[in-house]
Write a protein that holds these residues in place. Structure first.
Motif, PDB file in Angstrom:
ATOM      1  N   ARG A  18      -4.700   7.034  -4.573  1.00  0.00           N
ATOM      2  CA  ARG A  18      -4.893   7.752  -3.315  1.00  0.00           C
ATOM      3  C   ARG A  18      -3.767   8.733  -3.011  1.00  0.00           C
ATOM      4  NH1 ARG A  18      -6.921   3.276   1.143  1.00  0.00           N
ATOM      5  NH2 ARG A  18      -8.707   2.444  -0.026  1.00  0.00           N
ATOM      6  N   MET A  19      -2.839   8.922  -3.930  1.00  0.00           N
ATOM      7  CA  MET A  19      -1.670   9.746  -3.618  1.00  0.00           C
ATOM      8  C   MET A  19      -1.189  10.506  -4.843  1.00  0.00           C
ATOM      9  SD  MET A  19       1.038   6.577  -3.371  1.00  0.00           S
ATOM     10  CE  MET A  19       2.384   7.593  -2.817  1.00  0.00           C
ATOM     11  N   ASP A  29       0.867  -1.182   0.000  1.00  0.00           N
ATOM     12  CA  ASP A  29       0.000   0.000   0.000  1.00  0.00           C
ATOM     13  C   ASP A  29       0.897   1.222   0.000  1.00  0.00           C
ATOM     14  OD1 ASP A  29      -1.715   2.096   0.434  1.00  0.00           O
ATOM     15  OD2 ASP A  29      -2.736   1.214   2.157  1.00  0.00           O
ATOM     16  N   LYS A  39      -2.474   1.266  -4.837  1.00  0.00           N
ATOM     17  CA  LYS A  39      -3.277   2.391  -4.325  1.00  0.00           C
ATOM     18  C   LYS A  39      -2.705   3.739  -4.715  1.00  0.00           C
ATOM     19  CE  LYS A  39      -4.972  -0.459  -0.503  1.00  0.00           C
ATOM     20  NZ  LYS A  39      -5.388  -0.517   0.907  1.00  0.00           N
ATOM     21  N   SER A  78      -2.992   0.883  -9.578  1.00  0.00           N
ATOM     22  CA  SER A  78      -4.196   0.997  -8.756  1.00  0.00           C
ATOM     23  C   SER A  78      -5.041  -0.233  -9.044  1.00  0.00           C
ATOM     24  CB  SER A  78      -4.991   2.267  -9.081  1.00  0.00           C
ATOM     25  OG  SER A  78      -6.265   2.213  -8.460  1.00  0.00           O
ATOM     26  N   SER A  85       0.231   4.248  -0.458  1.00  0.00           N
ATOM     27  CA  SER A  85      -0.348   5.473   0.090  1.00  0.00           C
ATOM     28  C   SER A  85      -0.064   5.618   1.582  1.00  0.00           C
ATOM     29  CB  SER A  85      -1.860   5.497  -0.151  1.00  0.00           C
ATOM     30  OG  SER A  85      -2.531   4.515   0.636  1.00  0.00           O
TER      31      SER A  85
END
Length: 297
Positions: free
Chosen positions: A123-124, A91, A120, A149, A93
């Motif tokens: 998310r960033m 992950d 992910k 993602s 993020s």
């Protein structure tokens, strides 16, 4: 032709199951924001024009506190020795922490190609990926580092091409129409457990399980009848699952039934009950009964 096995390993909640579902194109693994959702190895097969990949989703690697968790972590680590390519799912993020270091240490002796998947990224901001990539490069050599993602599919086709590149030459391992080795009973129990995870308090998911007591094939009216038990460890947890006036278990049952009807393309009658089994996570016989695998499986 290329053919072989790719295993997804990583911390809990890294997005391994979401990535498996995204690649296969259908829901094989349940998904939740609760850690340690995946308890068993889940196999998904995907054919390509020039090969076939057998993907293995595994439980998150963590420091185990119960016998059940020991089985889960052992199963994930055992998969390292049974595949052709290892995909470490992270992950990206979240800040790199002790859990990430723990995973990297456990993979030190892996001799196969290892791909780092930074998940992910939706998310960033992309510039924040650079220090994450630099940290992992400083701690281990990877065949490649791929930002993706799993939720949106961004970067996933490139990742699939990379997997194929590193697989050995060979003929397909399964028929073209083969999707998974998950029995229908397992899909039923996992579907109910997914709804349980979504709707109960944080203390329930870790100490709960779902077993299929009876699976009756479709009758003359085309109805599949399923009888399941939701297992909890403490008497105080039973009323939480039931809800006031049975409202919670009815909600869980309705949502699970709708998913199962879509999966089976048939009408489903779903009957749920709650049972208490104290300390079942420490009991090998009950773990076997509840379908929690270990490396010997």
């Amino acid at each position: 032709m290329k053919a072989g096995f790719v295993s997804f390993v990583g911390r809990p909640n890294a997005g391994k199951s979401t990535l498996l579902n995204q690649i296969i194109g259908t829901k094989l693994a349940i998904v939740s924001d609760k850690p340690q959702t995946t308890r068993n190895r889940i196999l998904g097969v995907k054919p390509y024009p020039h090969g076939q990949v057998v993907f293995m989703d595994t439980p998150g690697i963590h420091r185990p506190l119960h016998r059940m968790n020991v089985r889960m972590v052992d199963l994930a680590l055992d998969s390292i020795h049974r595949v052709d390519v290892l995909a470490v799912i992270v992950d990206a993020s979240q800040p790199v922490g002790g859990g990430d270091r723990f995973v990297i240490r456990r993979l030190e002796r892996a001799k196969l190609p290892v791909v780092l998947v930074l998940n992910k990224i939706d998310r960033m901001a992309k510039p924040k990926l650079l220090p994450v990539m630099a940290w992992y490069r400083a701690h281990r050599e990877f065949e490649a580092i791929v930002p993706v993602s799993a939720l949106t599919g961004d970067g996933v086709p490139e990742l699939e091409s990379l997997f194929l590149k590193h697989l050995p030459d060979g003929e397909p391992l399964y028929p073209d129409d083969y999707l998974t080795d998950q029995p229908e009973r397992v899909f039923v129990s996992e579907t109910v457990r997914e709804k349980l995870l979504q709707h109960t308090y944080d203390e329930i998911p870790f100490s709960s399980a779902v077993i299929v007591d009876r699976f009756q094939e479709s009758d003359e009216r085309g109805v599949i009848r399923l009888y399941c038990s939701i297992i909890v460890e403490q008497a105080s947890q039973k009323p939480i699952v039931l809800g006031r006036g049975g409202s919670m278990i009815k909600r869980i049952g309705t949502e699970a039934r709708l998913d199962l009807e879509r999966f089976f393309d048939a009408k489903v009658y779903l009957d749920l009950h709650v049972k208490i089994r104290a300390e079942w996570r420490e009991n090998d016989r009950l773990l076997d009964d509840f379908g929690v695998q270990g490396p010997r499986d």
